[in-house]
Design an enzyme around this catalytic site. Structure first.
Site, PDB file in Angstrom:
ATOM      1  CD  GLU A   1      33.933  49.187  -4.573  1.00 32.85           C
ATOM      2  OE1 GLU A   1      33.566  49.645  -3.287  1.00 32.85           O
ATOM      3  OE2 GLU A   1      32.520  48.670  -5.017  1.00 32.85           O
TER       4      GLU A   1
ATOM      5  CG  ASP B   1      33.279  44.037  -8.029  1.00 37.92           C
ATOM      6  OD1 ASP B   1      33.864  45.053  -8.350  1.00 37.92           O
ATOM      7  OD2 ASP B   1      32.916  43.737  -6.924  1.00 37.92           O
TER       8      ASP B   1
HETATM    9 NI    NI Z   1      30.766  51.276  -7.233  1.00 38.10          NI
END
Ligand code: NI
Length: 397
Positions: free
Chosen positions: A130, A72
């Site tokens: 994440e 991401d």
């Molecule tokens: Ni990172």
């Protein structure tokens, strides 16, 4: 530069041009799946809408190694003037996850080509989200991506570390990034008649000051803890004392006991100060990711791998960071090590910190990250012994 290294750079640049934020990585996941489809021998699944997992079964039975890449981007507007700059206004790969994704695509390509030599299986995990709690890792663990896994490895391309160096931290490596918020409920009124109000700003200022004492006076100085108050929001104009003030921030710890007690101490301070001045409060505490704790034995083994593959001077001593990472979710299921691969280049001005609008990588780090993961995976698979009884060397370009 060999053909695969240049493809890895192309993949990274494609992803960099087309960033997507957490839980919205639809185009990214499709690109990953399409790329993996062209590699023979992989079994590809989509555990969630924006994640991809590929499994490679070696020619012989053996352990299962999971390798994780996060995919991401961040809600940041890129300020770099490079030909691969983000084409999406307000969204940018400012943490290097584009590089992680490209490296693990390269790893899948290279290991699939060596499938006949492999004893065991490799699971390539392309994880969404994440950057945004509750994160994608926990969701993927719930979907079974760690079932049957013996070891899990991952890396972060790391701008504080010069390119060419690798940091392996044994034990606690990244903190638990928890959050809190606190609304102080006073009683507003005319700014010229403060005695008729309960001023939440004056009370909030005392709360901010007193909370500094949690770390400085209630925690063992040898235990790392951070309390940062990052928001203090109150009021609308110069002649009105508002009803309430809002404070929020983050608490970073490694130790489980401190993780439990620090928020309790903070709330006790908030309770005492608000009560002393006749105000009330609302307190919330949200646990974030668990701390990243690298398995000691596995770290030692990977230190040997790095030494064999690159030479001992590649290893750089690194202290733990108070940043958080949901790689920790995988470490609850199998021994794991999260490595830091240098991506900084002073001479080229590639020095901006992660999450900065001018963050960028020295792309040589992609090549090094790939070599590291390849050597580590082969070592953990227990690659078949050759005729001389020694393990084949981890090949690199
Ligand atoms: Ni990172």
């Amino acid at each position: 530069m060999d053909d695969l290294s240049s493809r890895v750079i192309d993949w990274r640049r494609h992803l960099h041009r087309h960033p997507e934020v957490a839980f919205q990585e639809h185009g990214t996941a499709q690109f990953i799946a399409d790329t993996l489809e062209r590699i023979p021998g992989l079994a590809i699944t989509r555990p969630t809408a924006t994640s991809v997992v590929a499994q490679l079964d070696g020619a012989q039975p053996g352990p299962t190694v999971a390798v994780r890449a996060d995919i991401d981007a961040l809600p940041i507007h890129e300020e770099n003037d490079v030909d691969y700059r983000s084409t999406v206004p307000g969204v940018m790969h400012a943490c290097g996850h584009d590089g992680h994704t490209a490296i693990v695509l390269g790893l899948a390509t290279r290991l699939a080509a060596r499938r006949g030599e492999l004893a065991g299986r490799v699971r390539f995990i392309f994880q969404h989200a994440e950057e945004l709690s509750p994160g994608g890792a926990e969701e993927l663990v719930q979907r079974g991506v760690m079932d049957g896994v013996d070891h899990v490895i991952g890396l972060h391309l790391w701008s504080p570390v010069p390119v060419g160096k690798i940091g392996l931290i044994s034990g606690p490596a990244m903190a638990a990034p928890d959050t809190f918020s606190c609304t102080i409920l006073g009683a507003g009124g005319h700014a010229a008649a403060p005695h008729q109000t309960i001023d939440p700003i004056a009370i909030g200022a005392q709360v901010v000051t007193a909370l500094q004492q949690v770390v400085s006076r209630a925690v063992d100085p040898l235990d790392p803890v951070v309390v940062s108050i990052t928001q203090f929001v109150a009021g609308t104009t110069f002649n009105v004392i508002p009803n309430s003030a809002y404070l929020a921030g983050t608490i970073r710890t490694f130790d489980a006991e401190l993780r439990r007690t620090v928020p309790q101490q903070m709330e006790r301070i908030v309770r005492g100060i608000t009560e002393a001045f006749g105000a009330t409060y609302q307190w919330t505490y949200e646990p974030g990711y668990r701390p990243v704790v690298n398995d000691a034995a596995l770290t030692e083994r990977l230190v040997q791998v790095v030494t064999r593959t690159f030479g001992a001077d590649t290893l750089v001593p690194l202290r733990p960071t108070m940043g958080g990472e949901d790689f920790s979710a995988y470490q609850q299921r199998a021994p794991g090590v999260f490595a830091f691969v240098g991506a900084r280049n002073e001479a080229r001005g590639l020095t901006h910190p992660h999450h900065h609008p001018r963050f960028d990588l020295d792309e040589q780090s992609l090549h090094i990250g790939l070599r590291y993961l390849e050597a580590a995976t082969l070592d953990l698979l227990g690659a078949p012994q050759d005729a001389t009884g020694t393990r084949p060397l981890a090949m690199s370009a």
